[in-house]
Write a protein that holds these residues in place. Structure first.
Motif, short mmCIF file in Angstrom:
data_model
loop_
_atom_site.label_atom_id
_atom_site.label_comp_id
_atom_site.label_asym_id
_atom_site.label_seq_id
_atom_site.Cartn_x
_atom_site.Cartn_y
_atom_site.Cartn_z
N TRP A 71 0.83 4.16 -14.63
CA TRP A 71 -0.39 3.75 -13.94
C TRP A 71 -0.84 4.87 -13.02
CZ3 TRP A 71 -4.16 0.97 -15.10
CH2 TRP A 71 -5.02 0.39 -14.17
N HIS A 72 -2.06 4.77 -12.55
CA HIS A 72 -2.64 5.80 -11.68
C HIS A 72 -1.75 6.04 -10.46
CE1 HIS A 72 -6.29 5.80 -14.09
NE2 HIS A 72 -6.24 4.49 -14.06
N PRO A 110 2.17 4.28 -1.79
CA PRO A 110 1.78 4.94 -3.05
C PRO A 110 2.97 5.17 -3.96
CG PRO A 110 0.93 6.10 -1.11
CD PRO A 110 1.92 5.11 -0.61
N SER A 128 -3.29 -2.31 -7.75
CA SER A 128 -4.66 -1.84 -7.51
C SER A 128 -5.65 -2.91 -7.95
CB SER A 128 -4.92 -0.54 -8.28
OG SER A 128 -5.14 -0.82 -9.65
N PRO A 129 -6.92 -2.78 -7.59
CA PRO A 129 -7.91 -3.81 -7.95
C PRO A 129 -8.10 -4.01 -9.44
CG PRO A 129 -8.75 -2.42 -6.18
CD PRO A 129 -7.49 -1.77 -6.65
N ASN A 150 3.10 1.88 -8.78
CA ASN A 150 2.61 0.79 -7.94
C ASN A 150 1.39 0.23 -8.67
OD1 ASN A 150 1.30 -0.88 -6.14
ND2 ASN A 150 1.71 0.40 -4.35
N HIS A 151 1.56 -0.97 -9.21
CA HIS A 151 0.51 -1.57 -10.03
C HIS A 151 -0.51 -2.36 -9.22
CE1 HIS A 151 3.94 -1.02 -12.85
NE2 HIS A 151 2.99 -0.70 -13.69
N ALA A 180 -10.86 3.32 -16.25
CA ALA A 180 -10.79 3.43 -14.79
C ALA A 180 -12.08 3.98 -14.19
CB ALA A 180 -9.61 4.31 -14.40
N ASP A 227 6.74 -3.23 -8.92
CA ASP A 227 6.62 -1.83 -8.50
C ASP A 227 8.01 -1.28 -8.18
OD1 ASP A 227 3.85 -2.41 -8.50
OD2 ASP A 227 3.95 -3.00 -6.38
N ASP A 271 0.81 -1.22 0.00
CA ASP A 271 0.00 0.00 0.00
C ASP A 271 0.84 1.28 0.00
OD1 ASP A 271 0.99 -0.10 2.56
OD2 ASP A 271 -0.96 -0.09 3.56
#
Length: 344
Positions: A83-84, A50, A144-145, A141-142, A202, A160, A48
């Protein structure tokens, strides 16, 4: 693009702990029947933490290694990612400005797929004036859901990392001799999977599945002039390498090591065979243990080569990037000395 007088002052890396492929298989995340063929060993997983925090840690690491440079010395900061990064409507470079460099530096987020740091290098080389300095950061950091890092692409696992480059027009441990980035717009749809552009993925929770998207793209190509597009990718990459080597004033025989994106060994082997090289000439084995890191692969691998004594003063390193678009990138570095922080 020739880049006289441009140097790497330092590299900073923040690589999270690696989750092994055996653990992923035991947890049902990675297909057991693919382990032997693809030979991947694990992925760096940030949990987790970021991506902007990974970037900040890498940037601080770069300054610690810089021999006295300060964030106040910067003229430019480019933040690259695929990525986000955080809240929508928020820009990740602001996090580094808040906690490291301040607000007087031109700071821009740059999105150019997995070739983002190459594009940042090319832009920086054209921007800096004598005595200038820039911080180039890549972070993702990939976890995510919407991403399954173990199955998102066949033959890949996704890791990551944060990576930071301090680039100057003064001195450094490596000289940037040349860098080029080219786009083949005829392969623009390689990652779209035939899904609608609106609404954006997204915003409706559509998972990112490159395996099925690449298959769909190949199907569309074969229905048209697919062979022509694939041959164009191959020939353009070879021309890109040749042009970059010529601008650097060297031949391929003078290159000590080659860094490719971390991915399928068979893809890398095929591409290096076009150049008369073998897998052993590349950083594939290292990448197989940490995963494809988005924008950071080649530069984290460069740090690894320095740390393990694989490079010596006078060596040339060829960095090759391949990204969606289709984007093809290439850079040549000449190692001037091995910084003392590598303990060699």
């Amino acid at each position: 693009m020739r880049t006289p007088g441009v140097y790497l002052r330092s590299i900073g890396v923040h690589l999270p702990p690696v989750v092994t492929i055996e653990t992923a298989v035991a947890e049902g995340r990675y297909p057991a029947d693919e382990v032997e063929y693809f030979r991947l060993r694990g992925a760096a997983v940030a949990g987790d933490v970021p991506a902007p925090e990974l970037a900040l840690r890498a940037a601080r690491h770069a300054f610690e290694r810089s021999g006295g440079m300060s964030p106040r010395d910067l003229d430019l900061m480019l933040y690259t990612d695929v990525w986000h990064q955080g809240p929508e409507g928020w820009q990740p470079q602001l996090y580094l400005q808040q906690h490291l460099v301040g607000g007087d530096v031109l700071a821009v987020e740059l999105r150019h797929g997995c070739c983002g740091l190459f594009s940042a290098l090319q832009l920086t080389a054209g921007y800096l004036r004598r005595g200038g300095a820039a911080l180039l950061v890549g972070a993702d950091n990939h976890g995510s859901p919407l991403v399954d890092r173990w199955r998102m692409m066949e033959g890949y696992v996704v890791g990551d990392a944060g990576c930071a480059l301090l680039v100057t027009t003064g001195t450094g441990f490596a000289e940037l001799r040349s860098v080029n980035v080219t786009v083949l717009p005829e392969a623009e749809a390689v990652n779209d999977g035939g899904v609608p552009m609106w609404p954006p993925d997204a915003t409706i929770g559509r998972p990112l599945d490159f395996t099925s998207r690449h298959r769909e793209f190949r199907k569309r190509l074969l229905a048209r002039d697919g062979a022509g597009v694939m041959l164009s990718i191959q020939s353009t990459l070879m021309k890109q390498v040749d042009r970059t080597l010529q601008e650097a004033g060297i031949t391929l025989d003078e290159v000590a090591r080659v860094a490719f994106p971390h991915g399928r060994w068979d893809n890398v082997e095929e591409r290096v065979s076009w150049l008369g090289l073998t897998l052993a000439d590349t950083t594939w084995d290292y990448g197989a243990g940490i995963g494809h890191l988005g924008v950071s692969d080649q530069f984290v691998a460069l740090d690894h080569l320095l740390a393990t004594g694989a490079l010596a003063p006078g060596d040339y390193v060829l960095l090759i990037g391949v990204g969606a678009g289709k984007t093809l990138a290439c850079a040549v570095l000449r190692i001037l000395d091995i910084p003392e922080e590598y303990g060699l």
